[in-house]
Motif scaffolding. Structure first.
Motif, mmCIF file in Angstrom:
data_model
loop_
_atom_site.group_PDB
_atom_site.id
_atom_site.type_symbol
_atom_site.label_atom_id
_atom_site.label_comp_id
_atom_site.label_asym_id
_atom_site.label_seq_id
_atom_site.Cartn_x
_atom_site.Cartn_y
_atom_site.Cartn_z
ATOM 1 N N ASP A 125 0.602 -1.749 0.114
ATOM 2 C CA ASP A 125 0.552 0.077 0.100
ATOM 3 C C ASP A 125 0.644 1.533 -0.202
ATOM 4 O O ASP A 125 1.862 2.064 0.598
ATOM 5 C CB ASP A 125 -0.831 -0.124 1.214
ATOM 6 C CG ASP A 125 -1.370 0.657 1.278
ATOM 7 O OD1 ASP A 125 -1.744 2.199 0.516
ATOM 8 O OD2 ASP A 125 -2.744 1.107 2.526
ATOM 9 N N THR A 126 0.627 2.234 -1.342
ATOM 10 C CA THR A 126 1.203 3.375 -1.136
ATOM 11 C C THR A 126 0.850 4.605 0.063
ATOM 12 O O THR A 126 1.358 5.180 0.045
ATOM 13 C CB THR A 126 1.250 3.972 -2.407
ATOM 14 O OG1 THR A 126 -0.448 3.904 -2.586
ATOM 15 C CG2 THR A 126 1.349 2.970 -3.763
ATOM 16 N N GLY A 127 -0.708 4.180 0.634
ATOM 17 C CA GLY A 127 -1.209 5.083 1.255
ATOM 18 C C GLY A 127 -1.648 6.484 0.610
ATOM 19 O O GLY A 127 -2.751 7.515 1.099
ATOM 20 N N VAL A 152 -1.906 0.564 -4.706
ATOM 21 C CA VAL A 152 -1.315 -0.418 -3.947
ATOM 22 C C VAL A 152 -0.096 -0.895 -5.443
ATOM 23 O O VAL A 152 -0.896 -1.063 -6.502
ATOM 24 C CB VAL A 152 -2.092 -1.812 -3.875
ATOM 25 C CG1 VAL A 152 -0.987 -2.605 -3.452
ATOM 26 C CG2 VAL A 152 -2.945 -1.426 -2.085
ATOM 27 N N VAL A 153 0.978 -1.285 -4.796
ATOM 28 C CA VAL A 153 2.006 -1.531 -6.105
ATOM 29 C C VAL A 153 1.819 -3.420 -5.881
ATOM 30 O O VAL A 153 2.076 -3.728 -4.871
ATOM 31 C CB VAL A 153 2.996 -1.497 -5.815
ATOM 32 C CG1 VAL A 153 4.312 -1.913 -5.718
ATOM 33 C CG2 VAL A 153 3.237 0.260 -5.551
ATOM 34 N N GLN A 154 1.416 -3.371 -7.007
ATOM 35 C CA GLN A 154 1.341 -4.743 -6.906
ATOM 36 C C GLN A 154 2.685 -5.722 -6.764
ATOM 37 O O GLN A 154 2.636 -7.386 -6.180
ATOM 38 C CB GLN A 154 1.198 -5.508 -8.457
ATOM 39 C CG GLN A 154 -0.732 -5.271 -8.855
ATOM 40 C CD GLN A 154 -1.025 -4.638 -9.688
ATOM 41 O OE1 GLN A 154 -0.868 -3.987 -11.074
ATOM 42 N NE2 GLN A 154 -2.050 -6.068 -10.012
ATOM 43 N N LYS A 155 3.718 -5.824 -6.864
ATOM 44 C CA LYS A 155 4.823 -6.477 -6.370
ATOM 45 C C LYS A 155 6.058 -5.132 -6.696
ATOM 46 O O LYS A 155 5.752 -4.512 -7.572
ATOM 47 C CB LYS A 155 5.574 -7.811 -7.774
ATOM 48 C CG LYS A 155 5.610 -6.995 -8.554
ATOM 49 C CD LYS A 155 5.731 -7.787 -10.014
ATOM 50 C CE LYS A 155 5.900 -7.287 -11.256
ATOM 51 N NZ LYS A 155 6.284 -8.057 -12.477
ATOM 52 N N ASP A 156 6.660 -6.063 -6.243
ATOM 53 C CA ASP A 156 8.535 -5.730 -5.954
ATOM 54 C C ASP A 156 8.728 -4.909 -7.054
ATOM 55 O O ASP A 156 9.129 -5.567 -8.466
ATOM 56 C CB ASP A 156 9.496 -5.777 -5.304
ATOM 57 C CG ASP A 156 9.289 -7.008 -4.157
ATOM 58 O OD1 ASP A 156 8.135 -5.543 -3.343
ATOM 59 O OD2 ASP A 156 9.930 -7.119 -3.259
#
Length: 336
Positions: A125-127, A152-156
């Motif tokens: 979650d990026t916030g 939200v970032v789904q993966k690294d």
């Protein structure tokens, strides 16, 4: 002949005095260090080292002029990068390097910076609520989506590989995500001590690995000294214990009576006597007198009782016996 400004002469003179006044001289890069942090680092090093920034040409002149008193110190000129500075101290170069490395702090990535390791935006979650930043993340290759009202970032995702420059767009996104992938601090490139120049790769020490290597070397040296009977403060107790064990075994096997072997040898002789008597009585009951027959009978009766007690022994005692056997086996392997 070109005129040389007086201040330059004074600067070279001051640098030479500092170079000749300290046991260790280091060359460092102070590029991209904010003034406030640099000032704080100077204060932390006040009683340990002196930092002097100057122009590359003046540093080179001072090092060359000092080479007649300190052989090879002019080699430090080959390690001037970015904004060079000389560091003067009497502590050994390895300790200086460690102090400088430990004082480094995390910092945001600026446009044009070149990281030594990959910069990764982690999954999660990026916030941020849904908005334009979603498109900005996707533009620089970050797989992001809206989930439960949050971006939200789904993966690294690696956004900058080691050795590549950070773009202005990536730097801006990293700052907004509060990711500080860079390190700010005094970058010691090389250090001079006793006619030897140590580069940063030599000054970098893995403390855990070094400690492990020393412990292993000590154990190997200890085993060698014990097995080769080399007397040291550490090996003498083990050598004496080893000798005592071997001499006791020799005396027992050679039936040499001593204060320590007499009881063992008598017990062994008694057991052998009973064994002979048992074998003889099995062939001819008249071959053994009544006294021996009684002893054989009592031995036969006590044997099952002893076996029963052994079986009833609590688990804790059995575990202690196993531990003692393991310890004895370990000592046997150590002392031969």
């Amino acid at each position: 002949m070109a005129h040389v400004a007086e201040w330059k002469k004074e600067e070279v003179k001051d640098l030479k005095e500092l170079i000749n006044g300290y046991e260790v001289v280091g060359i460092a890069n102070l590029s991209d260090i904010p003034a406030r942090q640099l000032q704080k680092m100077r204060q932390n090093l006040r009683d340990k080292a002196t930092i002097r920034m100057s122009k590359k040409t003046l540093i080179s002149l001072a090092l060359d002029d000092s080479n007649n008193k300190k052989d090879n110190i002019n080699i430090l000129s080959n390690h001037m990068d970015g904004q060079p500075a000389l560091i003067f101290t009497d502590m050994n170069p390895f300790k200086l390097f460690k102090i400088l490395e430990d004082s480094k702090t995390a910092a945001p990535a600026k446009a044009g910076a070149v990281p030594s390791e990959d910069i990764v935006v982690p999954k999660g979650d990026t916030g941020f609520p849904p908005g334009p930043i979603l498109g900005e993340l996707q533009q620089i290759g970050i797989p992001a989506k809206i989930d439960k009202g949050k971006i939200v970032v789904q993966k690294d995702q690696v956004v900058v590989k080691a050795g590549e420059e950070v773009s202005a767009k990536v730097a801006g996104i990293l700052t907004r995500l509060d990711i500080q992938p860079m390190e700010v601090g005094i970058d010691l490139k090389a250090a001079y001590e006793n006619e030897t120049v140590y580069t940063a790769d030599l000054l970098t020490i893995d403390e855990e690995q070094t400690l492990s290597d020393i412990q292993r070397a000590f154990a190997q040296a200890f085993n060698l000294s014990v097995n080769a009977v080399i007397f040291t403060k550490e090996s003498m107790p083990a050598i004496i214990q080893n000798a005592a064990t071997k001499s006791l075994n020799l005396a027992f096997n050679a039936s040499v009576l001593t204060s320590k072997t007499t009881e063992m040898l008598l017990s062994k002789a008694y057991s052998q006597m009973l064994a002979v008597a048992a074998e003889a009585s099995g062939k001819d009951s008249d071959a053994v007198d009544e006294e021996l027959l009684e002893k054989l009978a009592s031995t036969a009766t006590s044997a099952p009782e002893a076996e029963e007690k052994k079986e009833e022994k609590p688990d804790e005692e059995e575990e202690e016996e196993e531990q003692e056997e393991d310890a004895a086996a370990g000592l046997g392997a150590l002392f031969g």
